[in-house]
Design an enzyme around this catalytic site. Structure first.
Site, PDB file in Angstrom:
ATOM      1  N   CYS A 394      89.585  50.164  22.382  1.00  0.00           N
ATOM      2  CA  CYS A 394      91.032  50.133  22.600  1.00  0.00           C
ATOM      3  C   CYS A 394      91.904  50.124  21.510  1.00  0.00           C
ATOM      4  O   CYS A 394      93.229  50.430  21.632  1.00  0.00           O
ATOM      5  CB  CYS A 394      91.318  48.916  23.364  1.00  0.00           C
ATOM      6  SG  CYS A 394      90.862  47.129  22.283  1.00  0.00           S
ATOM      7  N   ALA A 395      91.333  49.926  20.040  1.00  0.00           N
ATOM      8  CA  ALA A 395      91.979  49.804  18.927  1.00  0.00           C
ATOM      9  C   ALA A 395      92.913  51.213  18.872  1.00  0.00           C
ATOM     10  O   ALA A 395      92.500  52.139  18.986  1.00  0.00           O
ATOM     11  CB  ALA A 395      91.284  49.455  17.835  1.00  0.00           C
ATOM     12  N   GLY A 397      95.527  49.772  20.274  1.00  0.00           N
ATOM     13  CA  GLY A 397      95.894  49.101  21.420  1.00  0.00           C
ATOM     14  C   GLY A 397      97.277  49.710  22.194  1.00  0.00           C
ATOM     15  O   GLY A 397      97.869  48.955  23.141  1.00  0.00           O
ATOM     16  N   GLY A 398      97.569  50.998  21.887  1.00  0.00           N
ATOM     17  CA  GLY A 398      98.546  51.588  22.415  1.00  0.00           C
ATOM     18  C   GLY A 398      98.207  51.904  24.156  1.00  0.00           C
ATOM     19  O   GLY A 398      98.938  51.799  24.863  1.00  0.00           O
ATOM     20  N   ASP A 417      86.771  46.309  21.707  1.00  0.00           N
ATOM     21  CA  ASP A 417      86.610  47.161  20.316  1.00  0.00           C
ATOM     22  C   ASP A 417      85.431  46.805  19.469  1.00  0.00           C
ATOM     23  O   ASP A 417      85.480  45.642  19.349  1.00  0.00           O
ATOM     24  CB  ASP A 417      87.779  47.469  19.666  1.00  0.00           C
ATOM     25  CG  ASP A 417      87.744  48.944  18.820  1.00  0.00           C
ATOM     26  OD1 ASP A 417      88.165  50.046  19.482  1.00  0.00           O
ATOM     27  OD2 ASP A 417      87.206  48.872  17.910  1.00  0.00           O
ATOM     28  N   ASP A 444      80.160  45.657  21.476  1.00  0.00           N
ATOM     29  CA  ASP A 444      79.711  47.114  21.247  1.00  0.00           C
ATOM     30  C   ASP A 444      79.923  47.619  22.799  1.00  0.00           C
ATOM     31  O   ASP A 444      79.307  47.137  23.526  1.00  0.00           O
ATOM     32  CB  ASP A 444      78.346  47.472  20.857  1.00  0.00           C
ATOM     33  CG  ASP A 444      77.832  48.768  20.663  1.00  0.00           C
ATOM     34  OD1 ASP A 444      78.195  49.520  21.348  1.00  0.00           O
ATOM     35  OD2 ASP A 444      76.997  48.836  19.687  1.00  0.00           O
ATOM     36  N   ASP A 461      87.946  56.173  25.648  1.00  0.00           N
ATOM     37  CA  ASP A 461      88.754  56.868  24.629  1.00  0.00           C
ATOM     38  C   ASP A 461      87.676  56.761  23.273  1.00  0.00           C
ATOM     39  O   ASP A 461      87.802  55.998  22.285  1.00  0.00           O
ATOM     40  CB  ASP A 461      90.037  56.017  23.939  1.00  0.00           C
ATOM     41  CG  ASP A 461      90.688  57.129  23.049  1.00  0.00           C
ATOM     42  OD1 ASP A 461      91.592  56.712  22.321  1.00  0.00           O
ATOM     43  OD2 ASP A 461      90.297  58.286  22.918  1.00  0.00           O
ATOM     44  N   CYS A 518      89.843  62.596  21.177  1.00  0.00           N
ATOM     45  CA  CYS A 518      90.814  63.546  20.582  1.00  0.00           C
ATOM     46  C   CYS A 518      90.251  64.500  19.607  1.00  0.00           C
ATOM     47  O   CYS A 518      90.556  64.805  18.322  1.00  0.00           O
ATOM     48  CB  CYS A 518      91.561  62.511  19.553  1.00  0.00           C
ATOM     49  SG  CYS A 518      90.681  61.644  18.173  1.00  0.00           S
TER      50      CYS A 518
END
Lengths: 682, 186
Positions: A394-395, A397-398, A417, A444, A461, A518
Site C-alpha cells: 500500500c505504501a 497510501g494513495g 506493506d 510480507d 500493486d 507500474c
C-alpha cells in the site's frame, strides 16, 4: 435563407419528393453566372484568366495590362517560387517562341535551374498575388509585352529584368543557404549525395516544400573505421540523433532503401547502439523495448520518458468536493484543470505559485498528490461500502486512501506493506486524509491469507522493475537487467497467488482481485497473470476502463490465454501518464486446483507437494524480507525433476524463458483445457 | 463506562490520561465520541499509542500479529516515557467539533502557527468567552478550518489587556506536522 419562390418552377410535392434532393448552389448560381466558354478547360486562376483573355484579344490587348503590373514586380520573390519544375518553363519557351519571334531578344534560354529560378522569383504575379501554380511563361510573356511599352512613370520595362541590388543580394544569400543546409546534412558517415541530385529529386517531386532534405539521402551504414573513430571520440549527440532518424527511415522502407549486402540485423544493431547512446539506456532494456514497441512508437516512448508527466492531485471526497477544492486552489494561485472525463476526483496542475505539497488545503487533508495512472486500479477494483478490502502493497497510501474514500469510511481496509519505513508515510497520509476504517500492518504479502483471509476484494500493486516510470527515476534506464526483471516476476507471481487465496470467492459483492504494476514489460505483466490463470480458479474480467491499450495475448515465443485482452496497458507517450498495467480477476471457486499430472513418474509427484500454498509457504519460512531475496534457496528447493515438467512449477524459478519455451508452446493450451475440466475433481 | 470497551493496556491508566486531556478541551463530550450512531467506538492502547477505532474494525483486525500491527483506525496520541499523555494532531478531526474553547487566528499568523510557533496577541482573531488560563483549546483559522491544538496562556480577560507581542496560546500540535514531522506520526 430561403430561396425565392419561383411560381414557374413548382416543386412537385408528394411521396416522391424526398427522394429528389435539392440541387445545390451551383444550380442556383448558374442562373446568374454566364456559362463557361470552354467546357473542357480546367478552372483557371484569375491571372490565368487574364492571360487567356489577352490571348484571345491578341497583341492589341497587351497595352492595357502592362502598366499596372510594374509596381508589383518590384516585390521580392518568395522562396516558394524556387520549386519550379523545369518542364513547364521549357514549355513556356516553346510556346513563346511559337507565339512571337521578337521574344528572341529578351528571352534567355534556361542555362541552369538556379538562374532560371532566380529569374522567376523576381516576377510576382500582379497585384501581389502569390500563385504557386502560375508558371514562368506568364512572366516571360509579360516581360515581352512590357519591353515594347513605356509605363506611365516613364520607366522602361527592360529595367525590370535587372534586379535591384538588394534583390540580387537576397537571392544570392538564399542560394548560399540552400547549399549550406545541404552541406550540414552530409556528414562523414551519412552518404555523399550531391546537391544537384537532391534538387533534381526535389524538382521531380511535387511543389510541396521539402524542408527536411535529409529524408531523401541514402543512408549508409558506417564502416568499421568510422565506428572505431566514433568510439574513440566523445559521442556527438547531434550526429547520433540524425543517424537514428535516417536509420529509422531505412528500416521503415527496408526493401527500397537498404544498402545491398547489409542485413536488417545490422541496421537494427546500429539503431540500438545509437539509441542506447543517445537516450542513455542499457542495451538489455533497449532490446526489450524494441520487442514491445514498433519502431516509430519506440521513439515516442523514449522521448516521453525524458519529460516528466504532469502533476496530478486527487480530491479527498471525505472532506471536500472537487469544485470547492479547485476554487480554493485557484484562489491561492494554482493553474489547474479537471483530469479528464474518466475521473471525477482528479485534477491536473499546470503551474502553481505556491508549493502544492504544502498548501493549507493539503495540510487539512483535502487532496492527495497522486499520479493519474494510480487512480485507475482503484477504479477497476470498484470497492463497495461495508466490504473488507486488502491492499497488499500500500505504501505510500494513495490507493488505500482512494479506496477508503470510495467506501466512505465504512467496512474495513487492511493496508499492508512489507517495508516498515514506508509505512510511516502510509499512516501519515491516512490520518491526514481522515481515513478511519484502515488497519495498517507490516507483513510480507506472501503471508496472507494465513494472517487474515476472506476478503471481498484485494488490490495488489506489486513491486516491479519500474520500467513505466522511467521519467520519474532515470536510473532505471541502466540498472535493470534480466535478473532483476525475472526476480520481480517471481515475486509478483507469489504475491498474486497469495492475493487470490486471500479472497473469498463466495462473497456476495466481491470476489475480485486487481493486479497492477507500474511496468511495461511482458514478463511482469501478462506472464504473471497468465500464470495465475493456470494455477488458480480465477478468470479475467473487464477492468471497466474504456481507454488504454489491450494487453498482449502473444509475445515472442510465448502464448497467453486469449482473455488477456481484457487487461489494460497504459503508456507515457500515448496517455501522458506513467506506464501501467492493470488486470482484474474474478475468483469463481475457493478450491485450489492441484497441479497438473503428466507423463512424469508418480515418484516425482509424490515427493513434490501438490498444493501450491504449501510450496509457497516453504520459501516464506526462510524468507523474511522481500528485497534482497535469497533466490539461491528458491532455486534449490523445487526438485530437479521439475525441470522437465510441463507444470508451471518450472516457471516459478527465474530461468531464462528460452529454455522451457519449446515445452511451453505446446503445453499451455492442452493444460488449460484440462485445468478447466478438472476443477475440483482432481 | 459503557459496554464493550476493550483495551490491552490499563484502561484505568488511559482513563487517567483522558481525565487530564479530554476534560481540558472537550470535557464531558467524550461520551459522544464513544457512543456514535454508527457503532461503538473505543480506545485501544497499542505500543504506547492510543488508537480510536470502531468495534467492527477491532474485531476485523484481531488476528493480526502484534508485531506486525502498525496502526489502527486513528491515533489520538501517545503516552510518553513518564506516562504523560500527549495529544497528537491526528485527533484533530474528531475533537474539533466537540471543543468547548476555541481560538481563531488571523490569516497573517496562520502560517506561523503551522510552523510550530506560539500565537501572539497580534495574531489573535477571536477567542471564546470564559476561557480560563491554561485551558486546552482548539485553534482555527478565520475560515473555520481547524489548525491544531493549544493551551491558552492567558484567560480571555487577560488577553484583552495584554500587549500585542505577548503569547496568548501555547502551541501544542498543528496540521503542519503532517509535512514537518511525518516520521514521528507512527
Amino acid at each position: 435563407m430561403g430561396r425565392k419562390l419561383d411560381p414557374t418552377r413548382k416543386e412537385k410535392r408528394g411521396p416522391g419528393r424526398k427522394a429528389r434532393k435539392q440541387r445545390g448552389a451551383e444550380v442556383e448560381l448558374a442562373r446568374f453566372l454566364p456559362p463557361e466558354a470552354e467546357a473542357g478547360r480546367k478552372k483557371l486562376s484569375s491571372h490565368a484568366r487574364r492571360r487567356a483573355a489577352k490571348r484571345r484579344l491578341g497583341v492589341a490587348g497587351r497595352t492595357a495590362p502592362g502598366g499596372g503590373r510594374r509596381p508589383a514586380v518590384k516585390e521580392q520573390g518568395d522562396p516558394e517560387k524556387e520549386g519550379r519544375p523545369v518542364k513547364t518553363v521549357g514549355q513556356a519557351l516553346q510556346r513563346q517562341s511559337g507565339f512571337n519571334d521578337d521574344n528572341a531578344k529578351w528571352l534567355i534560354p534556361a542555362k541552369g535551374k538556379k538562374s532560371l529560378s532566380k529569374k522567376t522569383s523576381v516576377e510576382l504575379s500582379s497585384s501581389g498575388e502569390v500563385e504557386e501554380d502560375s508558371w514562368e511563361m506568364e512572366e516571360e510573356e509579360e516581360d515581352g509585352s512590357s519591353e515594347e511599352l513605356m509605363d506611365d512613370y516613364g520607366a522602361l520595362s527592360s529595367e525590370e529584368e535587372e534586379l535591384l541590388p538588394i534583390e540580387k543580394a537576397a537571392l544570392k544569400q538564399k542560394a548560399d543557404n540552400g547549399d549550406l543546409s545541404e552541406d550540414d546534412s552530409e556528414e562523414d558517415e551519412v552518404a555523399e549525395e550531391t546537391s544537384r541530385q537532391k534538387t533534381g529529386q526535389e524538382e521531380k517531386e511535387d511543389a510541396d516544400l521539402q524542408l527536411n532534405l535529409e529524408i531523401d539521402e541514402e543512408f549508409k551504414l558506417p564502416t568499421d573505421e568510422q565506428i572505431e573513430k566514433e568510439t574513440a571520440e566523445p559521442p556527438d549527440l547531434h550526429v547520433i540523433h540524425q543517424r537514428i532518424k535516417s536509420n529509422m527511415e531505412v528500416l521503415q522502407n527496408f526493401g527500397v532503401k537498404r544498402e545491398e549486402g547489409r542485413t536488417r540485423q545490422e541496421y537494427l544493431a546500429l539503431l540500438r547502439r545509437d539509441m542506447a547512446a543517445y537516450y542513455s539506456y542499457s542495451d538489455f532494456l533497449l532490446k526489450m523495448l524494441m520487442d514491445i514497441f514498433p519502431l516509430p512508437e519506440l521513439i515516442n516512448f523514449l522521448e516521453a520518458n525524458e519529460v516528466p508527466r504532469p502533476v496530478t492531485i486527487r480530491t479527498n471526497t471525505l472532506k471536500t468536493r472537487r469544485r470547492d477544492l479547485a476554487q480554493a486552489l485557484i484562489n491561492r494561485g494554482v493553474n489547474l484543470d479537471p483530469l479528464g472525463k474518466w475521473s471525477k476526483t482528479g485534477l491536473v496542475i499546470y503551474d502553481s505559485s505556491v508549493p502544492i505539497g504544502a498548501t493549507p488545503e493539503y495540510l487539512a487533508g483535502h487532496y492527495m498528490l497522486q499520479g493519474a495512472s494510480s487512480l485507475l486500479p482503484v477504479m477497476a477494483l470498484a470497492p463497495q461500502e461495508n466490504e473488507r478490502i486488502l491492499d497488499m502493497c500500500c505504501a505510500p497510501g494513495g490507493k488505500t486512501s482512494y479506496i477508503a474514500q470510495l467506501m466512505k469510511n465504512t467496512g474495513m481496509i487492511l493496508a499492508n506493506d512489507s517495508n516498515a519505513e514506508r509505512l510511516r508515510s502510509v499512516v501519515g497520509n491516512l490520518h491526514r486524509l481522515g481515513v478511519t476504517n484502515a488497519v495498517v500492518s507490516n507483513c510480507d504479502g506472501r503471508q496472507f491469507p494465513k494472517v487474515l483471509g476472506g476478503f471481498d476484494r484485494v488490490l495488489l500493486d506489486a513491486p516491479c522493475s519500474g520500467t513505466g516510470v522511467i521519467s520519474k527515476d532515470p536510473a532505471i534506464k541502466t540498472n535493470k537487467d534480466e535478473k532483476d526483471i525475472l526476480r520481480c516476476a517471481h515475486l509478483q507471481k507469489e504475491l498474486l497467488l497469495s492475493a487470490i487465496d486471500s479472497v473469498n470467492a463466495t462473497s456476495e459483492t466481491g470476489g475480485y482481485i486487481v493486479y497492477c504494476t507500474c511496468s511495461i514489460t511482458v514478463e511482469e505483466n501478462e506472464w504473471v497473470v497468465d500464470y495465475a490463470l493456470k494455477k488458480r480458479n480465477v478468470r479475467l474480467v473487464a477492468t471497466g476502463l474504456d481507454f488504454g491499450k489491450e494487453g498482449f495475448t502473444r509475445f515472442k515465443d510465448r502464448r497467453f490465454h486469449p482473455s488477456l485482452k481484457s487487461t489494460r496497458r497504459f503508456y507515457p507517450h500515448t496517455h501522458n501518464m506513467d506506464g501501467f498495467f492493470i488486470a482484474k480477476l474474478k475468483k469463481f471457486s475457493n478450491a485450489i486446483p492441484k497441479t497438473q499430472k503428466d507423463e512424469e513418474p508418480a515418484a516425482a509427484e509424490a515427493t513434490n507437494p501438490s498444493a501450491d500454498p504449501e510450496t509457497v509457504t516453504e520459501p516464506q519460512a526462510k524468507k523474511k524480507k522481500l528485497e534482497g531475496s535469497k533466490i539461491a534457496q528458491e532455486q534449490k528447493k523445487p526438485q530437479p525433476a521439475l525441470k522437465n515438467r510441463h507444470s508451471l512449477q518450472g516457471q516459478r524459478r527465474p530461468l531464462k524463458a528460452v529454455r522451457p519455451s519449446p515445452h511451453k508452446s505446446h503445453a499451455p493450451v492442452p493444460n488449460r483445457k484440462k485445468h478447466r475440466v478438472k476443477q475440483n475433481g482432481q | 463506562r459503557g459496554g464493550g470497551r476493550k483495551t490491552r493496556g490499563h484502561w484505568g491508566n488511559t482513563e487517567d490520561g483522558s481525565d487530564v486531556v479530554f476534560p481540558c478541551s472537550i470535557g464531558e463530550n467524550i461520551q459522544l465520541l464513544v457512543d456514535r450512531p454508527d457503532g461503538t467506538y473505543c480506545f485501544r492502547l497499542h505500543r504506547d499509542r492510543v488508537y480510536y477505532v470502531s468495534e467492527k474494525l477491532l474485531k476485523g483486525a484481531a488476528s493480526i500479529p502484534r508485531d506486525s500491527l502498525v496502526a489502527l483506525g486513528t491515533c489520538f496520541g501517545k503516552f510518553t516515557k513518564t506516562q504523560k499523555f500527549r495529544l497528537s494532531v491526528t485527533a484533530l478531526d474528531f475533537l474539533a467539533p466537540y471543543a468547548k474553547y476555541k481560538v481563531w487566528v488571523k490569516p497573517g499568523s496562520e502560517q506561523s502557527f503551522l510552523y510550530g510557533n506560539h500565537v501572539l496577541k497580534s495574531g489573535l482573531g477571536r477567542i471564546t468567552e470564559n476561557t480560563a488560563q491554561y485551558q486546552g483549546v482548539v485553534v482555527y483559522s478565520m475560515a473555520d478550518v481547524p489548525l491544531g491544538f493549544g493551551v491558552a496562556a492567558k484567560s480571555t480577560q487577560d488577553c484583552r489587556k495584554v500587549d500585542p507581542m505577548a503569547i496568548v496560546v501555547f502551541h501544542q500540535a498543528d496540521v503542519g506536522e503532517y509535512v514537518r514531522n511525518e516520521d514521528t506520526l507512527t
